[in-house]
Design an enzyme around this catalytic site. Structure first.
Site, PDB file in Angstrom:
ATOM      1  N   MET A 167     -47.645 119.968  49.590  1.00  0.00           N
ATOM      2  CA  MET A 167     -46.129 120.844  49.350  1.00  0.00           C
ATOM      3  C   MET A 167     -46.567 122.201  49.122  1.00  0.00           C
ATOM      4  SD  MET A 167     -43.489 118.121  47.143  1.00  0.00           S
ATOM      5  CE  MET A 167     -45.181 117.774  45.947  1.00  0.00           C
ATOM      6  N   CYS A 211     -45.375 119.192  60.321  1.00  0.00           N
ATOM      7  CA  CYS A 211     -44.338 119.993  59.907  1.00  0.00           C
ATOM      8  C   CYS A 211     -43.360 121.065  60.935  1.00  0.00           C
ATOM      9  CB  CYS A 211     -45.387 121.109  59.325  1.00  0.00           C
ATOM     10  SG  CYS A 211     -44.191 122.149  58.446  1.00  0.00           S
ATOM     11  N   LYS A 254     -52.638 114.342  58.868  1.00  0.00           N
ATOM     12  CA  LYS A 254     -50.621 113.738  58.479  1.00  0.00           C
ATOM     13  C   LYS A 254     -50.798 114.235  59.724  1.00  0.00           C
ATOM     14  CE  LYS A 254     -48.011 114.582  54.390  1.00  0.00           C
ATOM     15  NZ  LYS A 254     -46.895 115.507  54.517  1.00  0.00           N
ATOM     16  N   HIS A 260     -46.408 110.430  57.849  1.00  0.00           N
ATOM     17  CA  HIS A 260     -45.020 110.653  57.167  1.00  0.00           C
ATOM     18  C   HIS A 260     -44.013 109.569  58.046  1.00  0.00           C
ATOM     19  CE1 HIS A 260     -41.624 113.739  56.184  1.00  0.00           C
ATOM     20  NE2 HIS A 260     -41.425 112.643  55.986  1.00  0.00           N
ATOM     21  N   ASN A 307     -46.035 107.780  53.663  1.00  0.00           N
ATOM     22  CA  ASN A 307     -45.537 108.487  52.609  1.00  0.00           C
ATOM     23  C   ASN A 307     -44.345 108.407  53.887  1.00  0.00           C
ATOM     24  OD1 ASN A 307     -45.083 112.460  54.057  1.00  0.00           O
ATOM     25  ND2 ASN A 307     -44.692 111.513  51.755  1.00  0.00           N
ATOM     26  N   ALA A 360     -43.672 112.985  48.165  1.00  0.00           N
ATOM     27  CA  ALA A 360     -43.779 114.768  48.093  1.00  0.00           C
ATOM     28  C   ALA A 360     -42.763 114.733  46.583  1.00  0.00           C
ATOM     29  CB  ALA A 360     -43.369 115.277  49.439  1.00  0.00           C
TER      30      ALA A 360
HETATM   31  C1  LIG Z   1     -41.804 121.535  48.744  1.00  0.00           C
HETATM   32  C2  LIG Z   1     -42.191 120.928  50.004  1.00  0.00           C
HETATM   33  C3  LIG Z   1     -43.271 121.404  50.894  1.00  0.00           C
HETATM   34  C4  LIG Z   1     -43.958 120.890  51.387  1.00  0.00           C
HETATM   35  N1  LIG Z   1     -44.909 121.232  51.948  1.00  0.00           N
HETATM   36  C5  LIG Z   1     -45.905 120.213  53.005  1.00  0.00           C
HETATM   37  C6  LIG Z   1     -47.031 121.437  53.535  1.00  0.00           C
HETATM   38  O1  LIG Z   1     -47.177 122.344  52.986  1.00  0.00           O
HETATM   39  N2  LIG Z   1     -47.982 120.196  54.402  1.00  0.00           N
HETATM   40  C7  LIG Z   1     -47.346 119.231  54.793  1.00  0.00           C
HETATM   41  O2  LIG Z   1     -48.051 118.212  55.634  1.00  0.00           O
HETATM   42  N3  LIG Z   1     -45.803 118.586  53.993  1.00  0.00           N
HETATM   43  C8  LIG Z   1     -45.238 119.342  53.709  1.00  0.00           C
HETATM   44  N4  LIG Z   1     -43.675 118.915  53.139  1.00  0.00           N
HETATM   45  C9  LIG Z   1     -43.738 117.070  53.439  1.00  0.00           C
HETATM   46  C10 LIG Z   1     -44.222 116.176  52.545  1.00  0.00           C
HETATM   47  O3  LIG Z   1     -46.146 116.182  52.003  1.00  0.00           O
HETATM   48  C11 LIG Z   1     -43.891 114.939  52.638  1.00  0.00           C
HETATM   49  O4  LIG Z   1     -44.030 114.287  53.872  1.00  0.00           O
HETATM   50  C12 LIG Z   1     -42.520 114.513  52.498  1.00  0.00           C
HETATM   51  O5  LIG Z   1     -41.442 115.475  52.085  1.00  0.00           O
HETATM   52  C13 LIG Z   1     -42.066 113.002  52.721  1.00  0.00           C
HETATM   53  O6  LIG Z   1     -42.310 112.450  51.965  1.00  0.00           O
HETATM   54  P1  LIG Z   1     -41.286 112.410  51.003  1.00  0.00           P
HETATM   55  O7  LIG Z   1     -40.191 111.634  51.548  1.00  0.00           O
HETATM   56  O8  LIG Z   1     -41.708 111.645  49.551  1.00  0.00           O
HETATM   57  O9  LIG Z   1     -40.371 113.980  50.206  1.00  0.00           O
HETATM   58  C14 LIG Z   1     -43.335 119.421  52.237  1.00  0.00           C
HETATM   59  C15 LIG Z   1     -42.253 118.924  51.463  1.00  0.00           C
HETATM   60  C16 LIG Z   1     -41.509 119.745  50.180  1.00  0.00           C
HETATM   61  C17 LIG Z   1     -40.643 118.891  49.782  1.00  0.00           C
END
Ligand SMILES: Cc1cc2nc3c(=O)[nH]c(=O)nc-3n(C[C@H](O)[C@H](O)[C@H](O)COP(=O)(O)O)c2cc1C
Length: 372
Positions: free
Chosen positions: A13, A119, A162, A190, A224, A249
Site C-alpha cells: 500500500m 495497479c 501481483k 487481487h 487478495n 489491504a
Molecule cells: C491505500 C492503498 C494503497 C495501495 N497501494 C498499492 C501498491 O502500492 N501496490 C499494489 O500492488 N497494490 C496497492 N493497493 C491495492 C491493494 O494492495 C489491494 O490489492 C487492494 O486494496 C484490494 O485489497 P483489499 O480488498 O483488502 O483492500 C493499494 C490499496 C490501498 C487501499
C-alpha cells in the site's frame, strides 16, 4: 528464503505500508509484509546506509529538493531485527533491464521481490507499469524471468508477481499458466478486474482453477480482495485448500490488528501503538499524520483536530495522550480542544468541504495552525 505458502500477509500500500504499519502488522500476527510499491527509477537514485541510531537499513535518494519542507530523501527503511524473513519489496517497472538493476540495489536487505502488475491508477499505467502489464504478457514474463535468473538465483531471493483478474476467465487462466513458468515463487491475485473498485465484492468464481495451476507448477498462491479478518483467512483455507495464502489491504489500513486471531483491538489502542513506533523509527510526520487519519474514524472528535494540525510529531503525540481508552478526548481538555477547533476552522480553498473524500481531507493543508 521467504516462503509464501499459506501465509497471511499485509498488502502493498503506497503511503500506508511504511515501516511502522509493517511492524504493527507483524506484531498482530501477519506472517509476511509487503512494502509500498516503489518504481525502478526511484530505487536507482538510492544508496544504502546503515542507520546506527535506529538500527535500520535506509535507502536514501540522491535526487529531490531537500529544501522543500517535508521532503526527505528517505525512500525505504527496513528494521531487519523484526522484518528479516518476512519483508517483500514491491517494485513498479515496465523494463526488464531497469528492473534487474533496481532489484540488485535492494535485494540483500529484503526477503523477496514482487512485481506490481495490478495497479490501475494513471500514475502507474501511463508509463506501462502496474495493470498495463496485464495487456503485455510477453513483457511481464520477460521481466519476471530476468529477475529470477539475474537477481533471485544469485541473491537467493524469491521473485513474485501481483496481478488482477482479466475480464474473461480463459484469458486469466492463460496468463497465470504463462506466469507460473517464469520461475516465480508466488503469485498473488487481487480478485477484481482493473475497473472494479475496492468497495465492490471480489470475484472468486475460479480461484480453485488458478490455485490448481499454481500448485502443479510449484508456485504458492495468495488471494487478495475483500478479506477483512483472521476468520476470513481460515474460511478461505477451509474452502480452497490449506496451502492458500491471504492478503489484506483496506481493512489493515483502518485497523492493522485485523491479522490477530484474538479479534480486533480498539482503534484508540492501535493509534497510540502506531504513534509510539512512528516516533521510535523517525517516521516522516506527514506520513504519520496520513496513516493516523486513516485509522481514526472520521466521526470522532479527534479526527478533525488531527486533520487541522500541521505535522510535527510532538503535536500529534500530545493529541494521542489526550484520548481515553475508547478514543474519546479526555473531558478536562475537551473544552480546550473544542475551543481551538472553533477558532481555527479549516479553510479549504478549492473544493467545497462536503465534497471531499477522506483522502482529500487527509491531503489538505490547513490554513491555520492549531495548538493543543
Ligand atoms: C491505500 C492503498 C494503497 C495501495 N497501494 C498499492 C501498491 O502500492 N501496490 C499494489 O500492488 N497494490 C496497492 N493497493 C491495492 C491493494 O494492495 C489491494 O490489492 C487492494 O486494496 C484490494 O485489497 P483489499 O480488498 O483488502 O483492500 C493499494 C490499496 C490501498 C487501499
Amino acid at each position: 528464503m521467504a516462503d509464501y505458502t499459506a501465509k497471511f500477509a499485509l498488502a502493498p500500500m503506497v503511503r500506508i505500508g511504511e515501516l511502522p504499519i509493517r511492524l504493527l502488522a507483524l506484531k498482530y500476527g501477519a506472517d509476511l509484509v509487503w512494502g509500498p510499491e516503489i518504481v525502478d527509477r526511484k530505487i536507482l537514485t538510492c544508496h544504502k546506509v546503515y542507520n546506527k541510531k535506529l538500527d535500520t537499513v535506509d535507502f536514501l535518494s540522491s535526487s529531490g529538493n531537500l529544501k522543500i519542507p517535508g521532503v526527505t530523501n528517505l525512500v525505504f527503511r527496513t528494521y531487519r531485527k523484526l522484518e528479516k524473513g518476512k519483508l517483500i519489496f514491491q517494485m513498479g517497472t515496465a523494463d526488464p533491464k531497469l528492473a534487474v538493476k533496481a532489484a540488485n540495489v535492494i535485494a540483500d536487505d529484503v526477503d523477496g521481490i514482487d512485481i506490481n502488475a495490478g495497479c490501475p491508477k494513471h500514475f502507474s499505467i501511463h508509463s506501462g507499469m502496474g495493470a498495463a502489464l496485464l495487456k503485455k504478457p510477453d513483457l511481464l514474463c520477460e521481466i519476471l524471468t530476468c529477475l529470477v535468473e539475474q537477481v533471485g538465483k544469485p541473491h537467493k531471493k524469491p521473485i513474485s508477481v501481483k496481478i488482477r483478474l482479466l475480464h474473461e476467465k480463459k484469458d486469466t487462466l492463460d496468463l497465470v499458466s504463462r506466469l507460473v513458468k517464469t520461475g516465480i515463487s508466488n503469485l498473488t491475485l487481487h480478485c477484481r478486474t482493473r475497473e472494479m473498485r475496492n468497495r465492490e465484492p471480489p470475484i472468486r468464481d475460479y480461484v480453485s482453477e488458478i490455485y490448481d495451476i499454481c500448485q502443479k507448477n510449484n508456485v504458492s498462491f495468495i488471494i487478495n480482495g475483500g478479506i477483512k479478518k483472521y476468520e476470513d483467512y481460515l474460511e478461505i483455507q477451509k474452502k480452497y485448500g490449506a496451502d492458500i495464502g491471504c492478503m489484506i489491504a483496506s481493512a489493515a489500513e483502518r485497523n492493522v490488528s485485523c491479522f490477530s486471531s484474538k479479534g480486533l483491538v480498539p482503534w484508540s489502542q492501535i493509534a497510540r501503538d502506531y504513534m509510539k513506533i512512528a516516533l521510535k523509527f523517525d517516521n516522516s510526520p506527514p506520513n504519520t499524520k496520513y496513516c493516523l487519519l486513516r485509522m481514526i474514524p472520521g466521526t470522532t472528535a479527534i479526527h478533525p483536530v488531527l486533520n487541522s494540525m500541521r505535522e510535527p510529531n510532538d503535536l500529534m503525540k500530545g493529541l494521542m495522550n489526550m484520548m481515553d481508552d475508547e478514543g474519546n478526548l479526555i473531558s478536562s481538555k475537551e473544552g480546550k480542544v473544542k475551543e481551538h477547533r472553533e477558532n481555527t476552522e479549516i479553510e479549504i480553498p478549492y473544493k467545497r468541504r462536503d465534497t471531499l473524500s477522506e483522502s482529500d481531507m487527509a491531503d489538505q493543508i490547513p490554513e491555520k495552525r492549531i495548538r493543543v
